[in-house]
Design a protein around this motif. Structure first.
Motif, short mmCIF file in Angstrom:
data_model
loop_
_atom_site.label_atom_id
_atom_site.label_comp_id
_atom_site.label_asym_id
_atom_site.label_seq_id
_atom_site.Cartn_x
_atom_site.Cartn_y
_atom_site.Cartn_z
N UNK A 148 0.60 -1.22 0.10
CA UNK A 148 0.07 0.01 0.13
C UNK A 148 0.73 1.41 0.05
N UNK A 149 1.92 1.28 0.90
CA UNK A 149 2.63 2.58 0.97
C UNK A 149 3.52 2.92 -0.11
N UNK A 150 3.89 1.92 -0.97
CA UNK A 150 4.63 2.25 -2.15
C UNK A 150 3.75 2.73 -3.24
N UNK A 151 2.39 2.26 -3.35
CA UNK A 151 1.43 2.77 -4.32
C UNK A 151 0.87 4.06 -3.85
N UNK A 152 0.74 4.50 -2.56
CA UNK A 152 0.51 5.77 -2.18
C UNK A 152 1.54 6.75 -2.41
N UNK A 153 2.62 6.24 -2.52
CA UNK A 153 3.87 7.21 -2.54
C UNK A 153 3.97 7.38 -4.13
N UNK A 154 3.57 6.45 -4.83
CA UNK A 154 3.52 6.66 -6.27
C UNK A 154 2.70 7.70 -6.81
N UNK A 155 1.59 7.45 -6.25
CA UNK A 155 0.61 8.48 -6.52
C UNK A 155 0.99 10.15 -5.95
N UNK A 156 1.64 9.84 -4.96
CA UNK A 156 2.21 11.31 -4.36
C UNK A 156 2.94 11.78 -5.28
N UNK A 157 4.19 11.07 -5.82
CA UNK A 157 5.04 11.18 -6.68
C UNK A 157 4.58 11.71 -8.14
N UNK A 158 3.75 11.09 -8.37
CA UNK A 158 3.01 11.41 -9.63
C UNK A 158 2.17 12.79 -9.78
N UNK A 159 1.99 12.99 -8.64
CA UNK A 159 1.30 14.56 -8.51
C UNK A 159 -0.35 14.29 -8.58
N UNK A 288 2.82 19.87 -11.95
CA UNK A 288 2.66 19.09 -13.11
C UNK A 288 2.65 17.51 -13.00
N UNK A 289 2.12 16.72 -13.64
CA UNK A 289 2.50 15.37 -13.68
C UNK A 289 3.85 15.00 -13.77
N UNK A 290 4.48 14.12 -13.16
CA UNK A 290 5.95 13.96 -13.31
C UNK A 290 6.10 12.39 -13.18
N UNK A 291 7.13 11.64 -13.65
CA UNK A 291 7.41 10.56 -13.59
C UNK A 291 8.01 10.12 -12.04
N UNK A 292 7.25 9.20 -11.52
CA UNK A 292 7.74 8.75 -10.07
C UNK A 292 9.26 8.40 -10.07
N UNK A 294 11.89 5.98 -8.56
CA UNK A 294 11.65 4.72 -8.07
C UNK A 294 12.56 4.69 -6.70
N UNK A 295 13.50 5.14 -6.54
CA UNK A 295 14.24 5.00 -5.41
C UNK A 295 13.72 5.97 -4.09
N UNK A 296 13.23 7.01 -4.28
CA UNK A 296 12.71 7.84 -3.57
C UNK A 296 11.57 7.26 -3.27
N UNK A 297 10.67 6.60 -4.07
CA UNK A 297 9.37 5.97 -3.60
C UNK A 297 9.67 4.75 -2.74
N UNK A 298 10.67 3.64 -3.12
CA UNK A 298 10.91 2.77 -2.25
C UNK A 298 11.41 3.25 -0.83
N UNK A 299 12.42 4.34 -0.73
CA UNK A 299 12.98 4.73 0.47
C UNK A 299 12.10 5.33 1.44
#
Length: 465
Positions: A148-159, A288-292, A294-299
């Motif tokens: 769950x947390x990686x998916x949530x962080x991806x949505x956060x990073x995506x914008x 703006x929408x941006x590409x997540x 990955x290393x930041x998302x995982x950490x």
């Protein structure tokens, strides 16, 4: 213009602004911001047309859909269902693998303690009590959070998360809260303790306290297993496994939406009583929408969120396993302390559609919602330790033999959604608010609401059944 004239002009502007604000509330401020943004947008559009014709066009087209008055919220609900489905489906296998390994370690430790000649009660308390409680918490919490947390962080990073705040800001303003509370609620789906920490992004102390007091109504992953199991066993029992899984996801989503409605209503209640005040202005710049990354998302998701929250849960869950073991192994007459306590509260629990064992399990499993089901099984079987049955059919048979119906499942699911936060979340509330008063309210208000709702639902079902 002289300095005196400048001051007079400025004072005139301030006076007019204050008069407008007193007459029209926040509308003058909102209209001003809207006008400024519209003018800036029109100027930027002209510049873009002359320099870079397609810059930002894709973002605008996407935002017209995801922030639409009619499509924005339905798309959010569909995305929530998808996140739940991926989390639930993806966590099953790793949870079973981790549980099998940790329970095998329990058997090895049992043999080692017996081999060295330690008394049975030491083995029971430390291995079948404390260790087993930790094994349950780790096996149930870790896989869902790690998904769950990686998916949530991806949505956060995506914008996308700021778009959720934008979509819900109008409702939060009606309730007296802040649009950023949507983000803290989203974090609460992973863990309510993490949701409490996330309220730091809200600048207004009043609105932050509202978010803290109501975050418990978002079901965390510790409550998902109970909700999914009961929905599958009793609400989807007559359907094929595939349909039953979809019904489980739909039921969990429905419970989550009910929790969100309770959040809005509770915000409204608090903002009109003990936390009176006007909602603060909320200007949100949609990034703006941006590409997540990955290393930041995982950490961020695995280290800052998953491991941090899991460690707090482990600290709080360790004593719970030992206490549960003691309650099941200390006897007064022919019954254990657990059975005596359950029999004492049985008439009271029946008024809310549950029995003494179910209600007792919620209270003695305060440190971790993950061990509610094992504690219920332990109570029904009069066992000396928490147990897991081999199949869902066996579990359903145990529940039905102890008087469970679909009404029991519904009331138990509602009580699980609304009741007091776990001890990890309560500790986090205390650290964030630095107030025993607000921490106590954050526990007693949900508990009172849980009893009121389950009482009404149980008696209404019986009335129309």
């Amino acid at each position: 213009m002289t300095d005196i004239n400048k001051v007079k002009t400025l004072n005139s502007i301030i006076a007019v602004a204050k008069e407008s604000n007193s007459r029209f509330g926040n509308s003058i401020h909102d209209d001003l911001v809207t006008t400024i943004y519209s003018e800036a947008s029109s100027i930027a559009t002209e510049v873009i047309r002359k320099t870079k014709p397609k810059a930002g066009d894709i973002d605008r087209k996407i935002d017209k859909i995801v922030t639409s008055r009619w499509l924005g919220i339905p798309l959010m609900i569909l995305l929530l269902c998808l996140v739940f489905y991926i989390t639930i489906a993806g966590a099953n296998v790793p949870s079973q693998m981790i549980a099998s390994f940790l329970f095998q370690v329990e058997a090895w430790l049992d043999q080692a303690f017996t081999y060295v000649g330690l008394p049975w009660w030491i083995t029971g308390f430390f291995i079948h009590g404390i260790y087993k409680g930790l094994a349950w918490v780790i096996s149930v919490m870790l896989p869902p959070m790690a998904i769950f947390f990686p998916m949530f962080t991806i949505l956060e990073d995506l914008g996308y998360l700021p778009r959720i705040s934008f979509n819900l800001d109008r409702v939060f303003r009606w309730s007296g809260g802040h649009g950023k509370q949507a983000l803290t609620m989203g974090m609460g789906f992973g863990c309510n303790a993490a949701g409490i920490i996330a309220t730091r992004i809200i600048d207004s102390p009043r609105e932050r306290l509202l978010a803290v007091l109501t975050n418990n109504f978002v079901p965390c992953n510790g409550r998902w297993p109970l909700l999914i199991i009961l929905a599958t066993l009793f609400l989807g029992a007559e359907f094929s496994p595939g349909i039953a899984s979809l019904l489980a996801v739909g039921s969990v989503t429905g419970v989550a939406l009910f929790g969100i409605i309770i959040t809005f209503l509770s915000n409204r209640l608090f903002s009109k009583t003990i936390l009176k005040g006007e909602p603060s202005s909320f200007q949100l710049e949609l990034p703006p929408y941006r590409r997540p990354q990955i290393l930041r998302v995982l950490y961020t998701s695995l280290i800052d969120r998953t491991i941090f929250v899991l460690w707090r849960a482990i600290i709080m869950a360790a004593p719970a396993g030992g206490i549960i073991w003691l309650l099941g192994n200390i006897h007064a007459g022919d019954l254990s302390l657990m059975q005596h306590m359950a029999n004492t509260i049985e008439p009271f629990a029946r008024q809310f559609g549950m029995d003494g064992i179910i209600l007792l399990a919620f209270f003695i499993a305060i440190p971790a919602n993950e061990i509610v089901i094992p504690t219920i099984i332990m109570g029904y079987l009069s066992a000396s330790q928490m147990l897991e049955l081999d199949s869902m059919n066996e579990l359903r048979g145990l529940f039905v033999n102890n008087g469970w119906t679909a009404t029991t499942a519904i009331c138990t699911m509602l009580f699980s959604l609304l009741h007091f936060p776990c001890s990890t979340t309560s500790l986090t509330i205390l650290k964030e608010t630095k107030s025993w008063k607000w921490t106590t309210l954050a526990n007693l208000y949900p508990l009172a609401l849980a009893f009121i709702v389950t009482f009404i639902v149980y008696h209404l079902i019986n009335l129309f059944a």
